[in-house]
Scaffold this motif. Structure first.
Motif, PDB file in Angstrom:
ATOM      1  N   THR A   1       1.002  -1.220   0.020  1.00 20.29           N
ATOM      2  CA  THR A   1      -0.008  -0.002   0.198  1.00 20.29           C
ATOM      3  C   THR A   1       0.863   1.096   0.008  1.00 20.29           C
ATOM      4  O   THR A   1       2.002   1.189   0.395  1.00 20.29           O
ATOM      5  N   ASP A   2       0.548   2.356  -0.334  1.00 22.10           N
ATOM      6  CA  ASP A   2       1.064   3.885  -0.534  1.00 22.10           C
ATOM      7  C   ASP A   2       1.576   4.192   1.001  1.00 22.10           C
ATOM      8  O   ASP A   2       2.696   4.563   1.106  1.00 22.10           O
ATOM      9  N   SER A   3       0.648   3.830   1.890  1.00 22.20           N
ATOM     10  CA  SER A   3       1.012   4.220   3.515  1.00 22.20           C
ATOM     11  C   SER A   3       2.133   3.232   3.898  1.00 22.20           C
ATOM     12  O   SER A   3       2.771   3.658   4.653  1.00 22.20           O
ATOM     13  N   ALA A   4       2.206   1.846   3.376  1.00 21.47           N
ATOM     14  CA  ALA A   4       3.299   1.070   3.948  1.00 21.47           C
ATOM     15  C   ALA A   4       4.635   1.534   3.167  1.00 21.47           C
ATOM     16  O   ALA A   4       5.518   1.644   3.946  1.00 21.47           O
ATOM     17  N   VAL A   5       4.625   2.090   1.916  1.00 23.26           N
ATOM     18  CA  VAL A   5       5.684   2.569   1.500  1.00 23.26           C
ATOM     19  C   VAL A   5       6.108   3.651   2.202  1.00 23.26           C
ATOM     20  O   VAL A   5       7.208   4.103   2.401  1.00 23.26           O
ATOM     21  N   SER A   6       5.225   4.692   2.489  1.00 23.27           N
ATOM     22  CA  SER A   6       5.514   6.014   3.098  1.00 23.27           C
ATOM     23  C   SER A   6       6.115   5.552   4.615  1.00 23.27           C
ATOM     24  O   SER A   6       7.210   6.238   5.054  1.00 23.27           O
ATOM     25  N   GLN A   7       5.634   4.480   5.278  1.00 19.73           N
ATOM     26  CA  GLN A   7       6.254   4.325   6.710  1.00 19.73           C
ATOM     27  C   GLN A   7       7.569   3.559   6.577  1.00 19.73           C
ATOM     28  O   GLN A   7       8.442   3.787   7.281  1.00 19.73           O
ATOM     29  N   TRP A   8       7.894   2.805   5.527  1.00 19.73           N
ATOM     30  CA  TRP A   8       9.272   2.143   5.118  1.00 19.73           C
ATOM     31  C   TRP A   8      10.146   3.217   5.215  1.00 19.73           C
ATOM     32  O   TRP A   8      11.263   3.260   5.973  1.00 19.73           O
ATOM     33  N   HIS A   9      10.041   4.543   4.757  1.00 23.11           N
ATOM     34  CA  HIS A   9      10.710   5.435   4.737  1.00 23.11           C
ATOM     35  C   HIS A   9      11.196   6.139   6.046  1.00 23.11           C
ATOM     36  O   HIS A   9      12.181   6.580   6.226  1.00 23.11           O
ATOM     37  N   THR A  10      10.470   5.917   7.156  1.00 24.19           N
ATOM     38  CA  THR A  10      10.779   6.218   8.368  1.00 24.19           C
ATOM     39  C   THR A  10      11.297   5.103   9.151  1.00 24.19           C
ATOM     40  O   THR A  10      11.711   5.625  10.398  1.00 24.19           O
ATOM     41  N   THR A  11      11.648   4.153   8.628  1.00 23.69           N
ATOM     42  CA  THR A  11      12.241   2.800   9.530  1.00 23.69           C
ATOM     43  C   THR A  11      13.901   2.949   9.812  1.00 23.69           C
ATOM     44  O   THR A  11      14.312   3.804   8.718  1.00 23.69           O
ATOM     45  N   PRO A  12      14.295   2.485  10.715  1.00 21.36           N
ATOM     46  CA  PRO A  12      15.672   2.326  10.874  1.00 21.36           C
ATOM     47  C   PRO A  12      16.289   1.623   9.577  1.00 21.36           C
ATOM     48  O   PRO A  12      17.215   2.145   9.020  1.00 21.36           O
ATOM     49  N   GLY A  13      15.703   0.486   9.125  1.00 23.56           N
ATOM     50  CA  GLY A  13      16.249  -0.097   8.032  1.00 23.56           C
ATOM     51  C   GLY A  13      16.362   0.774   6.699  1.00 23.56           C
ATOM     52  O   GLY A  13      17.549   0.721   6.173  1.00 23.56           O
ATOM     53  N   TYR A  14      15.465   1.555   6.303  1.00 18.80           N
ATOM     54  CA  TYR A  14      15.397   2.481   5.221  1.00 18.80           C
ATOM     55  C   TYR A  14      16.316   3.448   5.365  1.00 18.80           C
ATOM     56  O   TYR A  14      17.279   3.784   4.572  1.00 18.80           O
ATOM     57  N   GLN A  15      16.335   4.198   6.614  1.00 21.63           N
ATOM     58  CA  GLN A  15      17.244   5.334   6.798  1.00 21.63           C
ATOM     59  C   GLN A  15      18.712   4.978   6.840  1.00 21.63           C
ATOM     60  O   GLN A  15      19.412   5.575   6.385  1.00 21.63           O
ATOM     61  N   ALA A  16      19.119   3.814   7.357  1.00 24.70           N
ATOM     62  CA  ALA A  16      20.577   3.177   7.128  1.00 24.70           C
ATOM     63  C   ALA A  16      20.980   2.853   5.732  1.00 24.70           C
ATOM     64  O   ALA A  16      21.831   3.393   5.201  1.00 24.70           O
TER      65      ALA A  16
END
Length: 377
Positions: A39-54
């Motif tokens: 979902t679009d909300s899941a993609v947006s949430q991914w960008h806030t996670t430690p995994g994505y930011q790392a």
């Protein structure tokens, strides 16, 4: 349970650039990868996670460190077993193409069905290449779903390839770093640079061979309104290389275009000329393998516009913004990815029913709700 990944991983500092002053906490027992970006909300949430930011911090760090450096070819002389195994994997995959020749078929512009046989061969053989006892715990559980389930080498049903598949591969390189198998602090960080300059370059050789041999459909192509039918990251990394390089944007296009007759000769090798030293020019050269019969300004107007710019600063800055907005930020691009705990952090969402169509390429201009190219503002 979380583990502080060492200082060789990168976190955002206050100004948005990568930093080595802070650690990143990722699970020591990461969740098994699954398709959770449905979902679009899941993609947006991914960008806030430690995994994505790392991961994004690592990409920016690589761009900083490869400025002015050439791509690396020839025999690898380093001591990293991980890099050796990845290079062996890519060399093996290139040799397997000879085992699966194309078969005559009619009324199909793209996509030789033999590609499905090739990917089946890859699925059978590739796991056996990672048999070393030094591979860290959990790495294969995180890596193979990116390479195989996320179709990092092209989709066997649709017989296509695009930026989502390319992203799966670079995420695979990243989890090799997260696990500690490749790279690290101090002198070991050079290995992480080689993942881009040597391993990713070899991957592009493979995917170009697959595209040329099996006529893979450009996944989600936007035609003349796209940057490149097949890839994005070579332009991001290549523009970083050229920030301290000798070639201007007009000169890169001139160099790549100087080999046009070689590129369109069906009897010629797709191996790039030795004087192409960066991933940006290399991708322009690869483009000539697939787009002929029209002027460059007609079949690739966005790249042509970039070639008229006086330097690389605005180009590279714009490509960074486009990567987060139109590659990792678009559900249609990332929904096919199998993300594990190292790419998310704790509380990885459950897989859900996917919406949308493909793991495709990206728009590079304002089309519908797409992001306008930053350099055009």
């Amino acid at each position: 349970m979380t583990n502080r990944i060492g200082d060789h991983l990168n976190e955002f500092s206050k100004n948005g650039e990568s930093s080595r002053s802070q650690g990143v906490y990722l699970p020591t027992n990461p969740a098994i990868p699954r398709q959770c970006l449905n979902t679009d909300s899941a993609v947006s949430q991914w960008h806030t996670t430690p995994g994505y930011q790392a991961f994004w911090g690592w990409i920016k760090r690589r761009c900083e460190r490869i400025r002015g450096k050439d791509i690396l070819r020839g025999e690898y002389q380093g001591s990293s077993e991980g890099i050796n195994i990845l290079l062996k994997m890519l060399d093996s995959m290139m040799s397997w193409v000879r085992e699966v020749p194309i078969q005559p078929q009619s009324n199909q512009r793209f996509g030789y069905l033999a590609f499905r046989t090739y990917i089946k061969l890859v699925e059978e053989r590739l796991p056996n290449l990672f048999t070393s006892s030094t591979i860290p715990d959990h790495l294969l559980d995180q890596l193979l779903p990116l390479f195989l389930n996320s179709y990092a080498f092209g989709h066997p049903v649709r017989i296509d390839y695009g930026t989502g598949h390319e992203l799966a591969f670079i995420l695979g390189l990243w989890v090799c770093v997260v696990s500690g198998w490749i790279g690290g602090e101090g002198p070991k960080e050079v290995e992480e640079d080689e993942l881009i300059l040597r391993v990713f370059t070899k991957y592009l050789d493979l995917t170009t061979l697959l595209q040329k041999t099996y006529r893979l459909e450009p996944a989600g192509s936007h035609g003349v309104w796209g940057l490149d039918d097949y890839c994005f990251l070579p332009y991001l990394f290549g523009s970083a290389q050229l920030l301290d390089g000798q070639l201007s944007p007009p000169q890169t296009l001139a160099l790549a275009s100087s080999y046009k007759s070689r590129a369109i000769d069906p009897s010629s090798s797709s191996a790039p000329p030795d004087d192409i030293k960066d991933l940006y020019t290399l991708s322009l050269y690869h483009l000539a393998l697939f787009k002929t019969g029209a002027a460059f300004s007609e079949h690739s107007p966005m790249l042509h516009s970039l070639s008229q710019m006086p330097n690389w600063v605005k180009i590279h800055s714009g490509l960074r913004k486009m990567f987060t907005g139109e590659v990792t930020g678009k559900r249609v691009v990332v929904q096919g990815l199998h993300l594990g705990g190292w790419l998310w952090g704790e509380d990885l969402p459950e897989a859900g029913r996917l919406e949308g169509t493909n793991n495709g390429s990206i728009p590079f201009t304002s089309v519908g709700e797409g992001t306008k190219a930053p350099w055009a503002r």
